[in-house]
Design a protein around this motif. Structure first.
Motif, PDB file in Angstrom:
ATOM      1  N   THR A   1      20.038 -66.844 126.173  1.00 36.16           N
ATOM      2  CA  THR A   1      18.715 -67.081 125.593  1.00 36.16           C
ATOM      3  C   THR A   1      18.549 -66.293 124.311  1.00 36.16           C
ATOM      4  N   GLU A   2      19.160 -65.124 124.265  1.00 34.47           N
ATOM      5  CA  GLU A   2      19.073 -64.298 123.060  1.00 34.47           C
ATOM      6  C   GLU A   2      19.741 -65.014 121.902  1.00 34.47           C
ATOM      7  N   GLU A   3      20.899 -65.656 122.182  1.00 29.83           N
ATOM      8  CA  GLU A   3      21.605 -66.397 121.136  1.00 29.83           C
ATOM      9  C   GLU A   3      20.760 -67.571 120.661  1.00 29.83           C
ATOM     10  N   LYS A   4      20.150 -68.246 121.647  1.00 29.20           N
ATOM     11  CA  LYS A   4      19.354 -69.429 121.335  1.00 29.20           C
ATOM     12  C   LYS A   4      18.151 -69.084 120.459  1.00 29.20           C
ATOM     13  N   GLU A   5      17.570 -67.924 120.720  1.00 27.29           N
ATOM     14  CA  GLU A   5      16.359 -67.542 120.019  1.00 27.29           C
ATOM     15  C   GLU A   5      16.589 -67.119 118.568  1.00 27.29           C
ATOM     16  N   LYS A   6      17.825 -66.883 118.162  1.00 24.76           N
ATOM     17  CA  LYS A   6      18.104 -66.373 116.814  1.00 24.76           C
ATOM     18  C   LYS A   6      18.131 -67.495 115.768  1.00 24.76           C
ATOM     19  N   PHE A   7      17.221 -68.480 115.910  1.00 27.04           N
ATOM     20  CA  PHE A   7      17.259 -69.629 115.010  1.00 27.04           C
ATOM     21  C   PHE A   7      16.670 -69.318 113.631  1.00 27.04           C
ATOM     22  N   LEU A   8      16.053 -68.150 113.469  1.00 24.84           N
ATOM     23  CA  LEU A   8      15.516 -67.768 112.154  1.00 24.84           C
ATOM     24  C   LEU A   8      16.361 -66.678 111.507  1.00 24.84           C
ATOM     25  N   GLU A   9      17.590 -66.539 111.978  1.00 20.87           N
ATOM     26  CA  GLU A   9      18.488 -65.484 111.495  1.00 20.87           C
ATOM     27  C   GLU A   9      18.558 -65.468 109.967  1.00 20.87           C
ATOM     28  N   GLY A  10      18.258 -64.301 109.372  1.00 20.92           N
ATOM     29  CA  GLY A  10      18.409 -64.118 107.931  1.00 20.92           C
ATOM     30  C   GLY A  10      17.246 -64.596 107.088  1.00 20.92           C
ATOM     31  N   LEU A  11      16.229 -65.212 107.698  1.00 15.29           N
ATOM     32  CA  LEU A  11      15.094 -65.737 106.929  1.00 15.29           C
ATOM     33  C   LEU A  11      13.980 -64.703 106.825  1.00 15.29           C
TER      34      LEU A  11
ATOM     35  N   SER B   1      11.488 -62.953  95.089  1.00 11.97           N
ATOM     36  CA  SER B   1      12.394 -64.097  94.942  1.00 11.97           C
ATOM     37  C   SER B   1      13.260 -64.289  96.188  1.00 11.97           C
ATOM     38  N   LYS B   2      13.354 -63.238  97.023  1.00 12.43           N
ATOM     39  CA  LYS B   2      14.180 -63.314  98.235  1.00 12.43           C
ATOM     40  C   LYS B   2      13.397 -63.817  99.451  1.00 12.43           C
ATOM     41  N   THR B   3      12.086 -64.080  99.277  1.00 11.80           N
ATOM     42  CA  THR B   3      11.267 -64.603 100.378  1.00 11.80           C
ATOM     43  C   THR B   3      11.634 -66.055 100.643  1.00 11.80           C
ATOM     44  N   ASP B   4      11.742 -66.420 101.925  1.00 15.36           N
ATOM     45  CA  ASP B   4      12.060 -67.814 102.287  1.00 15.36           C
ATOM     46  C   ASP B   4      10.804 -68.631 102.566  1.00 15.36           C
ATOM     47  N   TYR B   5       9.817 -68.031 103.257  1.00 11.00           N
ATOM     48  CA  TYR B   5       8.586 -68.754 103.609  1.00 11.00           C
ATOM     49  C   TYR B   5       7.363 -67.862 103.412  1.00 11.00           C
ATOM     50  N   LEU B   6       6.292 -68.428 102.871  1.00 13.21           N
ATOM     51  CA  LEU B   6       4.981 -67.791 102.885  1.00 13.21           C
ATOM     52  C   LEU B   6       4.103 -68.605 103.828  1.00 13.21           C
TER      53      LEU B   6
ATOM     54  N   GLY C   1       8.197 -70.587  93.442  1.00 12.83           N
ATOM     55  CA  GLY C   1       8.740 -71.763  94.125  1.00 12.83           C
ATOM     56  C   GLY C   1       9.103 -71.498  95.586  1.00 12.83           C
ATOM     57  N   ILE C   2       8.418 -70.561  96.197  1.00 15.82           N
ATOM     58  CA  ILE C   2       8.665 -70.243  97.612  1.00 15.82           C
ATOM     59  C   ILE C   2       8.047 -71.327  98.488  1.00 15.82           C
ATOM     60  N   LYS C   3       8.718 -71.704  99.574  1.00 12.42           N
ATOM     61  CA  LYS C   3       8.183 -72.714 100.484  1.00 12.42           C
ATOM     62  C   LYS C   3       6.950 -72.151 101.193  1.00 12.42           C
ATOM     63  N   ILE C   4       5.843 -72.896 101.149  1.00  9.27           N
ATOM     64  CA  ILE C   4       4.571 -72.428 101.704  1.00  9.27           C
ATOM     65  C   ILE C   4       4.227 -73.265 102.936  1.00  9.27           C
ATOM     66  N   LEU C   5       3.884 -72.578 104.036  1.00  7.10           N
ATOM     67  CA  LEU C   5       3.539 -73.241 105.294  1.00  7.10           C
ATOM     68  C   LEU C   5       2.113 -72.893 105.695  1.00  7.10           C
ATOM     69  N   SER C   6       1.400 -73.872 106.222  1.00 10.55           N
ATOM     70  CA  SER C   6       0.115 -73.571 106.851  1.00 10.55           C
ATOM     71  C   SER C   6       0.394 -72.977 108.231  1.00 10.55           C
ATOM     72  N   GLU C   7      -0.647 -72.489 108.894  1.00 13.91           N
ATOM     73  CA  GLU C   7      -0.449 -71.923 110.226  1.00 13.91           C
ATOM     74  C   GLU C   7       0.087 -72.979 111.200  1.00 13.91           C
ATOM     75  N   SER C   8      -0.435 -74.197 111.112  1.00 12.71           N
ATOM     76  CA  SER C   8       0.022 -75.261 112.012  1.00 12.71           C
ATOM     77  C   SER C   8       1.472 -75.635 111.710  1.00 12.71           C
ATOM     78  N   GLU C   9       1.864 -75.635 110.432  1.00  9.41           N
ATOM     79  CA  GLU C   9       3.263 -75.939 110.073  1.00  9.41           C
ATOM     80  C   GLU C   9       4.201 -74.834 110.563  1.00  9.41           C
TER      81      GLU C   9
END
Length: 670
Positions: free
Chosen positions: A586-596, A629-634, A651-659
């Motif tokens: 499960t720990e491996e599975k959960e690392k889907f945001l690795e490095g972001l 510049s190193k930010t992936d998501y706001l 040009g950082i990718k911007i997400l709403s709370e629902s996204e």
């Protein structure tokens, strides 16, 4: 007052609290009291009377709650939202310039300033506010988990229990005792025939860890705030802006001064070397920080310390004393360490009676003999060490020290491997080594088994109940009940603690094994590269050396450890006991945001800041405070601040709370 109804009492209580808060702020923060002690006491007595008449109106942030409350059974554990890292140290101007060069190397930014602050000799604490009220105070602990000392921190008069800002805040500060208060406490202890405290820091540490908060209240602790870790709906560009905001909210902030370049930093540090004694509290140096918060984010941190800050430590205080004898102690790796037993001497506020001599070569290099008059200092104001021998004071009675050729504990012939400075006992069953290895295994950063300390380990070994740390998992309650100070309840607590430790994270298990040269950082690295202990045991020397942070010395040590049959048998018994010897799937599975890297701005509806940070970091990502510049998501909530505009510009990718929630849900499904 007796004719007051609840509504009138509520208004009266509110007015009294406001007057008392202002008086406390003037006295304890500004050091500029506007009313007499008698007037202050009268206000407090009036409030106490009203609150006793209307107990339902008592709130946690009332000034009356500073006097101390009920006695706790124990301190609860608190997981920090952000790890409390240590600072790298510098001891001279050259090392400060080296720090500045490293900053320049890691960024293209050239227009930056430093902030220089006092390095207070106290205890770091985490402080949280919610809805304008002080909610929680915690110790640093191991940097990741501390202890809940909220009730004791409420007794600190310079810490506001209520502030204007209703946002969710997390701060850091340093708890300390003033020199004058330290003297008052020690005088009182001597009058009561109690042992005086060694120094203000020890006294402060003992005070914040009192289970009875009335004792903490009697010690008159102080606090200076030095950082704002998070604010739920406001952003800051610089450290100076943070300090200005904190002062507006009524906090007593640490002394600080801006420096436009490293030359000015050095000037300030040298100036305070002369002025440190003028303060009514102890400082052991200064802290140098980058002022620009975005630049801090860009520079980042190593595994143990930020790249944007460094401590400048004052030169150690030195005293002369006599070497009475030289004793040998054994560590868990079998190293024989010579220690000088000294005639007690007062250095930097504490009594020093022992100093490490490191190894045989060090003794010969400094020509240290039993009976010598030596110059002693506290390295970094902490660890006592012998600087040099005052040879002109020799009278011919001094004796040269000879390293023993047999272990002083088990009698085994000792060896000094070629090319090494350390002499070792090679008997892996040596009682001294066994004890130290077990204590390392149960320590907080390793398996964290509460209740298993030196006294209990001694008894377990003496009564042949265990031979090594693997045997701990096969103990039963009846084995412990007949031991000294081990009743039925305490025995059960130990058994429960041992059982709970079976599910510790894999990297902690690797660290707990006690492999020479494998510290907590190397253990994390090994855990990231090997999913099980079996994989690690089968690793080759070449394979290990290819891993960043694992050099030839650590690689050789790992190979040697698992080559020992006794160690392989120990691993088998740990496996048999049900210890977690692998990373969970499960720990491996959960690392889907690795490095972001994620930044959050604005007010979120379904999460607190600490909750989103936990979600991101559990999934392998990082929650950072500033857009770069190193930010992936706001991720934006209601009323986003300046980070939103900056993210658009970069040009950082911007997400709403629902996204953001959809991102988590979709990734988890995969």
């Amino acid at each position: 007052m007796n004719n007051l109804n609840k509504e009138k009492a509520k208004k009266k209580i509110k007015a009294l609290r406001e007057k008392i808060r202002k008086a406390e702020y003037r006295y304890f923060v500004l050091d500029d009291p506007q009313i007499s002690d008698a007037e202050f006491d009268k206000l407090m007595q009036d409030l106490l009377k009203l609150e006793s008449q209307f107990p339902e109106l008592v709130t946690a942030d009332s000034p009356t709650q500073r006097v101390g409350g009920e006695v706790l059974d124990e301190f609860e554990k608190v997981e920090h939202s952000t790890e409390m890292l240590s600072l790298d140290n510098s001891f001279n101007a050259e090392e400060l310039r080296g720090f500045d060069q490293r900053v320049k190397k890691n960024t293209t930014e050239r227009d930056y300033q430093y902030i220089v602050e006092h390095k207070i000799d106290g205890l770091s604490a985490v402080i949280r506010y919610q809805g304008g009220s002080f909610q929680l105070g915690a110790t640093r602990g191991n940097g990741e988990v501390g202890e809940n000392i909220t009730e004791n921190m409420k007794t600190i008069r310079s810490l506001p229990l209520k502030i204007e800002d209703k946002a969710e805040l997390e701060l850091r500060g340093e708890i300390y005792l003033s020199k004058s208060e330290f003297e008052r406490i020690n005088e009182k202890r001597l009058e009561n025939e109690k042992k005086p405290f060694a120094n203000p820091r020890n006294a402060a540490a003992g005070s914040v860890r009192q289970l009875d908060s009335k004792i903490a209240a009697s010690r008159r602790l102080s606090i200076l705030i030095y950082d704002l870790i998070s604010h739920s709906n406001r952003e800051f560009e610089t450290h100076l802006e943070v300090f200005a905001y904190l002062e507006e909210q009524g906090f007593n902030v640490n002394w600080h001064k801006k420096a436009d370049d490293i030359g000015k930093v050095i000037e300030i540090c040298q100036e305070w070397e002369e002025k440190r004694e003028s303060l009514d509290f102890e400082i052991d140096g200064l802290v140098v920080k980058i002022n620009n918060l975005n630049l801090r984010e860009e520079l980042g941190s190593t595994a143990r310390s930020p790249r944007w800050a460094i401590a400048y430590k004052f030169p150690a205080q030195q005293k002369t004393t006599r070497v009475k004898s030289i004793e040998i102690s054994l560590g868990r790796t079998g190293a024989l360490t010579p220690t000088a037993v000294l005639e007690p001497v007062e250095i930097a506020g504490s009594t020093v009676s022992r100093a490490t001599l490191h190894n045989e070569d060090e003794i010969k290099r400094k020509d240290i003999r039993i009976g010598d008059i030596v110059l002693v200092q506290k390295a970094g104001d902490v660890i006592p060490e012998v600087v040099k021998v005052i040879k002109e004071k020799r009278d011919g009675c001094e004796k040269e020290f000879e390293m023993p050729d047999h272990c002083p504990v088990c009698g085994t012939k000792v060896k000094r491997p070629e090319g090494e400075a350390v002499t070792r006992c090679t008997n892996i069953s040596c009682p001294a080594q066994r004890k130290e290895k077990i204590l390392h295994f149960v320590s907080r950063d390793a398996m964290n088994i509460e209740g298993v300390g030196p006294a209990l380990v001694d008894q377990l070994l003496e009564n042949d109940l265990i031979d090594d740390y693997g045997d701990l998992y096969f103990l039963k309650k009846h084995h412990l009940q007949n031991l000294e100070r081990m009743g039925e309840k305490s025995s059960q607590n130990v058994i429960d603690a041992i059982k709970q430790s079976k599910d510790r994270e894999f990297f902690r298990v690797i660290y707990a094994l006690g492999i020479r040269h494998v510290g907590l950082g190397a253990a994390r690295t090994l855990s990231d590269n090997y999913s099980s202990i079996s994989q690690l045991m089968e690793a080759s020397n070449e394979e290990l050396e290819e891993i960043d942070e694992i050099g030839p010395v650590i690689a050789d040590s790992i190979i040697d450890f698992f080559a020992e049959k006794q160690n392989r048998d120990l691993i088998s018994r740990l496996r048999q006991a049900g210890i977690n010897l692998s990373r969970e799937n499960t720990e491996e599975k959960e690392k889907f945001l690795e490095g972001l890297k994620f930044v959050f701005t604005g007010s979120l509806n379904d999460f607190t800041r600490s909750e989103v940070k936990d979600l991101v970091e559990k999934a392998g990502g990082r929650s950072v405070s500033s857009v770069s510049s190193k930010t992936d998501y706001l991720v934006i909530g209601d009323n986003p601040g300046s980070k939103y505009q900056k993210a658009q510009e970069l040009g950082i990718k911007i997400l709403s709370e629902s996204e953001f929630k959809e991102l988590l849900e979709n990734k988890e499904e995969k």
